[in-house]
Write an enzyme that holds these catalytic residues in place. Sequence first.
Site, mmCIF file in Angstrom:
data_model
loop_
_atom_site.group_PDB
_atom_site.id
_atom_site.type_symbol
_atom_site.label_atom_id
_atom_site.label_comp_id
_atom_site.label_asym_id
_atom_site.label_seq_id
_atom_site.Cartn_x
_atom_site.Cartn_y
_atom_site.Cartn_z
ATOM 1 C CB SER A 77 -58.901 72.488 70.868
ATOM 2 O OG SER A 77 -57.862 72.690 70.870
ATOM 3 C CG ASP A 296 -55.550 75.627 73.625
ATOM 4 O OD1 ASP A 296 -54.715 75.089 72.708
ATOM 5 O OD2 ASP A 296 -56.125 75.409 74.801
ATOM 6 C CD GLU A 385 -51.708 68.704 78.034
ATOM 7 O OE1 GLU A 385 -51.740 67.252 78.400
ATOM 8 O OE2 GLU A 385 -51.904 69.589 77.788
ATOM 9 N NE ARG A 510 -54.585 60.468 79.069
ATOM 10 C CZ ARG A 510 -55.985 61.280 78.520
ATOM 11 N NH1 ARG A 510 -55.328 61.717 77.023
ATOM 12 N NH2 ARG A 510 -56.358 62.018 79.183
#
Length: 542
Positions: A77, A296, A385, A510
């Site tokens: 990606s 994407d 997102e 995270r």
Amino acid sequence: MSDAEDSDSIVNEFVTAIVRESDKFAKVHSYPMQYGTGGYRADAELLSSVAFRTGVIASFLSAKLHGQPVGLMVTASHNASSENGLKIVNILSSLDSSKWEAYLDQVVNADSADELTVCLTSILKKAKIIPGSEARVFVGYDSRSTSEILAQAVIDGIVVCKAKYENFGLLTTPQLHYMVKASQTYGTPDAIGEPTERGYFEKLSKAYQSLMTGKKIKGTVLIDAANGVGAAKIKELAKYIDPKLFPIEIVNDNIDNPELLNNSCGADFVRTQQKPPNGISAPKHARCASFDGDADRIVYFAFGSHSFHLLDGDKICALFAQFLIDLIRSTGLDLQVGIVQTAYANGASTAFFQKTLKVPVLCVSPGLKHLYHAAQAYDVGVFFEANGHGTILVSHAALSKIISHEVLSPAQFNALKTLKTVFELINQTDGDAITNLLLVEVILAHKNCTLKEWNQLYSEIPSRLIRCEVEDRSIYTTTDAEQKLVTPEGLQEKIDALVAKYTGGRAFVRSSGTEDAVRVYAEASSRGESEDLALRIVELLH
């Protein structure tokens, strides 16, 4: 020999053949690999054995699903061109994904022939898979120099399992998602199109041209294709569309030099650096869009008089949701629209959905499978997102209502026709930069809206996202849709104490699902404060 003994013999022979073939693909990674939100990602030199073994498990999955096709995409990606990755497409969301991801990790990390034998044998027995059962895997890959080689390792893993495969070659990740779903549903009432590249392009071009006929197109769209596979595919799509309806200019389209992939360009660069990609200059307020390496993700941007304006996944989500709500209202249909976001969504976007559009909003952990699952709770679920990865999901119940709906006026008829065609245009199987670009252009044309007007739907709360390399990302565990740290113990309390010192403060840490790093996200009332808060949290990590 008893039936049980005969069955064990068949399994043993099958597994022995796989393990023997795996010797050609020596395991060279010394650390445990984990299947994350982006599948496996690593330096490409480490992935030969991973590719072979993932091909084996993809074959097992297809056999478990009675021969339904399973997709396997070779891509990393938005990561650097020296890296690569492997991701199983369209299937793990429909099975017990955590169980199969654990199976994958066991097989990929098996150190010896004996350990691999035990793992494979155990999976076959637990999943009740009969060796040699019908299985089919679709393979696609991006434009990295290592992708075709890794795809061949995948195919070798499929072949040794006596499964069938189709090598689609160079594809965007969303195209492979489409191929799998189209093949699964072809010839049924749920068919989405012909399971070929031509079928994909024809579906999009037909819907787009229908929606844009008679609409005023405001200038050319400049597309930064990240020097990735999206460049080739958007050019191919353009051949199917009347150029008057789709005026585009593509930059960063050099896929023949893989080292340029995502290099100071692409959606991730534009969003994280908050600046335009290399190789692009545009008039003030002209529409510009950036894809990522496997197409994407998409973000829009524009140059103002003295500034750079980014319209990220949150803004695209807002545009889509507002348009759909107005359109559904115009049809007379009673359909619930819902929004799904992650903690990375700007707080102002969440407030816009809840207070202005008055629609429900769910916050889930990052990753397509989490967003996709949550969006199924609504008639029409819009999930995005902030990084520009998202789409629209339409339930079977909603489609049934649309098909049976009796219109009461010409205005309702036109609105219903538009709604049906919008749902034809979108790629419900995955976030798709190409289809989302088309839908943005459709909405701007239908609303006669400029990029500047779109950007004024709401004003973002200043934010800062920092990627921070750490020795071991696995020690950072989270809860509450990954917004709160559980471990390291005591760190969340320190973050909370920092956040409390800032007006409008919000922050979380995270571990990345795609890179060996953690991400720090911070919001505050000013650009300087959000930057300061993020940097002070980074200091806590060292």
